[in-house]
Design a protein around this motif. Structure first.
Motif, PDB file in Angstrom:
ATOM      1  N   ILE A   9       0.977  -1.069  -0.025  1.00  0.00           N
ATOM      2  CA  ILE A   9       0.101   0.109  -0.058  1.00  0.00           C
ATOM      3  C   ILE A   9       0.704   1.297   0.036  1.00  0.00           C
ATOM      4  O   ILE A   9       1.490   1.535   1.007  1.00  0.00           O
ATOM      5  CB  ILE A   9      -1.017   0.064   1.232  1.00  0.00           C
ATOM      6  CG1 ILE A   9      -1.743  -1.268   1.375  1.00  0.00           C
ATOM      7  CG2 ILE A   9      -1.779   1.162   1.107  1.00  0.00           C
ATOM      8  CD1 ILE A   9      -2.694  -1.231   2.617  1.00  0.00           C
ATOM      9  N   ASP A  10       1.072   2.008  -0.850  1.00  0.00           N
ATOM     10  CA  ASP A  10       1.590   3.077  -0.976  1.00  0.00           C
ATOM     11  C   ASP A  10       0.665   4.320  -0.791  1.00  0.00           C
ATOM     12  O   ASP A  10      -0.260   4.567  -1.647  1.00  0.00           O
ATOM     13  CB  ASP A  10       2.572   3.306  -2.459  1.00  0.00           C
ATOM     14  CG  ASP A  10       3.301   4.549  -2.382  1.00  0.00           C
ATOM     15  OD1 ASP A  10       4.295   4.780  -1.522  1.00  0.00           O
ATOM     16  OD2 ASP A  10       3.119   5.564  -3.373  1.00  0.00           O
ATOM     17  N   GLY A  11       0.824   5.156   0.417  1.00  0.00           N
ATOM     18  CA  GLY A  11      -0.105   6.143   0.723  1.00  0.00           C
ATOM     19  C   GLY A  11      -0.953   5.604   1.966  1.00  0.00           C
ATOM     20  O   GLY A  11      -2.290   5.533   1.851  1.00  0.00           O
ATOM     21  N   THR A  12      -0.365   4.618   2.687  1.00  0.00           N
ATOM     22  CA  THR A  12      -1.004   4.222   3.918  1.00  0.00           C
ATOM     23  C   THR A  12      -1.710   5.200   4.947  1.00  0.00           C
ATOM     24  O   THR A  12      -2.762   4.703   5.409  1.00  0.00           O
ATOM     25  CB  THR A  12       0.287   3.426   4.693  1.00  0.00           C
ATOM     26  OG1 THR A  12       0.956   2.345   4.053  1.00  0.00           O
ATOM     27  CG2 THR A  12      -0.299   2.789   5.830  1.00  0.00           C
ATOM     28  N   VAL A  13      -1.201   6.102   5.104  1.00  0.00           N
ATOM     29  CA  VAL A  13      -1.947   7.527   5.755  1.00  0.00           C
ATOM     30  C   VAL A  13      -3.139   7.572   5.141  1.00  0.00           C
ATOM     31  O   VAL A  13      -4.164   7.864   5.756  1.00  0.00           O
ATOM     32  CB  VAL A  13      -0.953   8.533   5.977  1.00  0.00           C
ATOM     33  CG1 VAL A  13      -1.649   9.734   6.737  1.00  0.00           C
ATOM     34  CG2 VAL A  13       0.365   8.330   6.742  1.00  0.00           C
TER      35      VAL A  13
ATOM     36  N   SER B  81       9.116  13.166   4.211  1.00  0.00           N
ATOM     37  CA  SER B  81       9.642  12.126   5.103  1.00  0.00           C
ATOM     38  C   SER B  81       8.834  12.013   6.293  1.00  0.00           C
ATOM     39  O   SER B  81       7.821  12.878   6.725  1.00  0.00           O
ATOM     40  CB  SER B  81      11.044  12.394   5.645  1.00  0.00           C
ATOM     41  OG  SER B  81      11.515  11.600   6.715  1.00  0.00           O
ATOM     42  N   TYR B  82       8.851  10.635   6.988  1.00  0.00           N
ATOM     43  CA  TYR B  82       8.105  10.498   8.385  1.00  0.00           C
ATOM     44  C   TYR B  82       8.925  11.088   9.515  1.00  0.00           C
ATOM     45  O   TYR B  82       8.287  11.015  10.583  1.00  0.00           O
ATOM     46  CB  TYR B  82       7.759   9.142   8.590  1.00  0.00           C
ATOM     47  CG  TYR B  82       6.720   8.455   7.575  1.00  0.00           C
ATOM     48  CD1 TYR B  82       5.171   9.007   7.872  1.00  0.00           C
ATOM     49  CD2 TYR B  82       6.911   7.452   6.550  1.00  0.00           C
ATOM     50  CE1 TYR B  82       4.595   8.552   6.922  1.00  0.00           C
ATOM     51  CE2 TYR B  82       5.922   7.252   5.734  1.00  0.00           C
ATOM     52  CZ  TYR B  82       4.754   7.594   5.993  1.00  0.00           C
ATOM     53  OH  TYR B  82       3.592   7.277   5.042  1.00  0.00           O
ATOM     54  N   ASP B  83      10.054  11.561   9.267  1.00  0.00           N
ATOM     55  CA  ASP B  83      11.009  12.030  10.262  1.00  0.00           C
ATOM     56  C   ASP B  83      11.068  13.406  10.613  1.00  0.00           C
ATOM     57  O   ASP B  83      11.081  14.151   9.475  1.00  0.00           O
ATOM     58  CB  ASP B  83      12.394  11.532   9.781  1.00  0.00           C
ATOM     59  CG  ASP B  83      13.547  12.013  10.948  1.00  0.00           C
ATOM     60  OD1 ASP B  83      13.633  11.298  11.838  1.00  0.00           O
ATOM     61  OD2 ASP B  83      14.159  13.019  10.655  1.00  0.00           O
TER      62      ASP B  83
ATOM     63  N   SER C 103       1.014   9.691  -1.989  1.00  0.00           N
ATOM     64  CA  SER C 103       1.531   8.443  -2.622  1.00  0.00           C
ATOM     65  C   SER C 103       2.433   8.681  -3.585  1.00  0.00           C
ATOM     66  O   SER C 103       2.102   9.376  -4.634  1.00  0.00           O
ATOM     67  CB  SER C 103       0.327   7.667  -3.033  1.00  0.00           C
ATOM     68  OG  SER C 103       0.941   6.766  -4.128  1.00  0.00           O
ATOM     69  N   ALA C 104       3.660   8.330  -3.330  1.00  0.00           N
ATOM     70  CA  ALA C 104       4.841   8.650  -4.398  1.00  0.00           C
ATOM     71  C   ALA C 104       4.466   7.861  -5.603  1.00  0.00           C
ATOM     72  O   ALA C 104       4.820   8.481  -6.792  1.00  0.00           O
ATOM     73  CB  ALA C 104       6.137   8.206  -3.804  1.00  0.00           C
ATOM     74  N   ALA C 105       3.914   6.642  -5.673  1.00  0.00           N
ATOM     75  CA  ALA C 105       3.569   5.957  -6.891  1.00  0.00           C
ATOM     76  C   ALA C 105       2.843   6.706  -7.794  1.00  0.00           C
ATOM     77  O   ALA C 105       2.670   6.949  -8.933  1.00  0.00           O
ATOM     78  CB  ALA C 105       3.193   4.439  -6.575  1.00  0.00           C
TER      79      ALA C 105
ATOM     80  N   TYR D   3       8.926  15.909  -7.217  1.00  0.00           N
ATOM     81  CA  TYR D   3      10.296  15.600  -6.501  1.00  0.00           C
ATOM     82  C   TYR D   3      10.076  15.256  -5.250  1.00  0.00           C
ATOM     83  O   TYR D   3       8.918  15.652  -4.479  1.00  0.00           O
ATOM     84  CB  TYR D   3      11.225  16.811  -6.674  1.00  0.00           C
ATOM     85  CG  TYR D   3      10.709  17.847  -5.594  1.00  0.00           C
ATOM     86  CD1 TYR D   3      10.015  18.923  -5.772  1.00  0.00           C
ATOM     87  CD2 TYR D   3      11.374  17.890  -4.386  1.00  0.00           C
ATOM     88  CE1 TYR D   3       9.554  19.949  -4.771  1.00  0.00           C
ATOM     89  CE2 TYR D   3      10.875  18.774  -3.226  1.00  0.00           C
ATOM     90  CZ  TYR D   3      10.041  19.855  -3.617  1.00  0.00           C
ATOM     91  OH  TYR D   3       9.625  20.775  -2.438  1.00  0.00           O
ATOM     92  N   GLU D   4      11.013  14.324  -4.524  1.00  0.00           N
ATOM     93  CA  GLU D   4      11.040  14.060  -3.213  1.00  0.00           C
ATOM     94  C   GLU D   4      12.530  13.296  -2.949  1.00  0.00           C
ATOM     95  O   GLU D   4      13.034  12.547  -3.833  1.00  0.00           O
ATOM     96  CB  GLU D   4       9.819  12.995  -2.753  1.00  0.00           C
ATOM     97  CG  GLU D   4      10.007  12.505  -1.440  1.00  0.00           C
ATOM     98  CD  GLU D   4       8.692  11.868  -0.942  1.00  0.00           C
ATOM     99  OE1 GLU D   4       7.678  11.829  -1.591  1.00  0.00           O
ATOM    100  OE2 GLU D   4       8.709  11.269   0.158  1.00  0.00           O
ATOM    101  N   ALA D   5      12.790  13.697  -1.744  1.00  0.00           N
ATOM    102  CA  ALA D   5      14.329  12.951  -1.384  1.00  0.00           C
ATOM    103  C   ALA D   5      13.879  11.944  -0.203  1.00  0.00           C
ATOM    104  O   ALA D   5      13.189  12.160   0.418  1.00  0.00           O
ATOM    105  CB  ALA D   5      15.178  14.041  -0.677  1.00  0.00           C
TER     106      ALA D   5
HETATM  107  C1  IPD Z   1       5.006   7.002   1.451  1.00  0.00           C
HETATM  108  C2  IPD Z   1       4.027   7.858   0.279  1.00  0.00           C
HETATM  109  C3  IPD Z   1       4.228   9.532   0.452  1.00  0.00           C
HETATM  110  C4  IPD Z   1       5.856   9.651   0.543  1.00  0.00           C
HETATM  111  C5  IPD Z   1       6.541   8.985   1.683  1.00  0.00           C
HETATM  112  C6  IPD Z   1       6.459   7.541   1.588  1.00  0.00           C
HETATM  113  P1  IPD Z   1       3.767   4.700   2.294  1.00  0.00           P
HETATM  114  O1  IPD Z   1       4.704   5.759   1.259  1.00  0.00           O
HETATM  115  O2  IPD Z   1       4.637   7.389  -0.852  1.00  0.00           O
HETATM  116  O3  IPD Z   1       3.714  10.096  -0.681  1.00  0.00           O
HETATM  117  O4  IPD Z   1       5.985  11.251   0.726  1.00  0.00           O
HETATM  118  O5  IPD Z   1       7.868   9.396   1.691  1.00  0.00           O
HETATM  119  O6  IPD Z   1       7.190   6.892   2.561  1.00  0.00           O
HETATM  120  O7  IPD Z   1       4.677   4.857   3.660  1.00  0.00           O
HETATM  121  O8  IPD Z   1       2.643   5.305   2.306  1.00  0.00           O
HETATM  122  O9  IPD Z   1       4.038   3.463   1.819  1.00  0.00           O
END
Ligand code: IPD
Length: 271
Positions: free
Chosen positions: A99-103, A171-173, A199-201, A216-218
């Protein structure tokens, strides 16, 4: 998009055959998590930080993906977000995000996806991203173009960075987020607007579909972006990885890719 039956080509490394497997698995896992969500969320745990969530359905989806890959593609290796590792011997590796976009999934926001990519000899050659809520299936194999369902995709062609809609993610950090916010403050006045879908995907597929001019995302993981990056590239976007303390990923329409990468590097996005 190719249509061969995945079960007939268990040892093929043809990107079109690998894509068929990716598509069927992304759909199956997507339907599982969508139906599971309707019956309630089950247990929710945390991973890297208190804001990084994992649900019962993340685990169930990955279990399904790993088991189906063992059945359809015995001998291939697998790397999954929730730890579903399997070593293999065929030179094919599957990168799966259950699941990409779990939140979003937890909050009932219909912007999440299952992402399945296949790597052959170290190169991503096939990828499928399925959003089970919208039933949108994005797919691509190397050299074959990108598709939304059966419709070929072409990214956008913005006049300039200043007129571009740019997606990003965080990030989550908490400490890294403070840095990302600083970078964002430098980007926002230089573009049309910013979107944060979660969701990055799906962000990468939005670039492929011309819904974003860039993303973009790091600090992403391979399973977040392997399929989406191939889909964006096959739709004509430029995909760049700028190495750094946290690798910076940029997918952008060709005309703005250079200026956006330069701006992000100048703002310290890889720090
Ligand atoms: C996250 C999502 C989110 C991105 C985070 C990812 P997850 O994946 O793709 O858009 O900003 O960097 O970790 O945790 O929902 O699988």
């Amino acid at each position: 998009m190719a249509t061969a039956d995945p079960s007939t080509a268990p040892r093929s490394t043809d990107p079109a055959d690998l894509l068929d497997v990716a598509v069927s698995l992304a759909r199956a896992a997507g339907e599982l998590v969508r139906d599971g969500r309707r019956q309630g969320l089950g247990d929710i745990d945390t991973k890297s930080t208190p804001t990084d969530l994992v649900t019962t359905m993340d685990t169930a989806s990955e279990r399904l993906l790993v088991a189906e890959l063992a059945r359809l593609r015995p001998g291939d290796s697998v790397m999954g977000e929730e730890g579903g590792e399997r070593a293999g011997s065929t030179g094919v590796r599957w990168l799966v995000d259950p699941i990409d976009g779990t939140v979003n999934y937890v909050y009932g926001i219909p912007e999440y996806a299952v992402s399945v990519a296949a790597e052959a000899a170290g190169e991503v050659v096939a990828g499928a991203v399925f959003n089970p809520e919208s039933a949108e299936l994005f797919s691509a194999h190397l050299g074959g173009g990108a598709f939304l369902g059966d419709r070929p995709l072409r990214g956008s062609d913005p006049a300039s960075l200043a007129l571009s809609l740019v997606g990003t993610g965080f990030s989550y950090d908490a400490r890294r987020r403070a840095d990302q916010a600083r970078v964002l403050a430098g980007v926002l006045p230089r573009v049309r607007d910013i979107r944060r879908i979660g969701s990055a995907a799906l962000d990468l597929c939005a670039v492929a579909a011309g819904r974003f001019d860039a993303y973009y995302e790091a600090g992403l993981h391979l399973w977040d972006y392997a399929a989406g990056a191939l889909i964006a590239r096959e739709a004509g976007a430029v995909f760049t990885v700028v190495p750094g303390a946290h690798d910076l990923l940029v997918a952008a329409a060709p005309a703005i890719a250079g200026p956006l990468v330069d701006l992000l590097v100048e703002l310290g996005a890889t720090a």
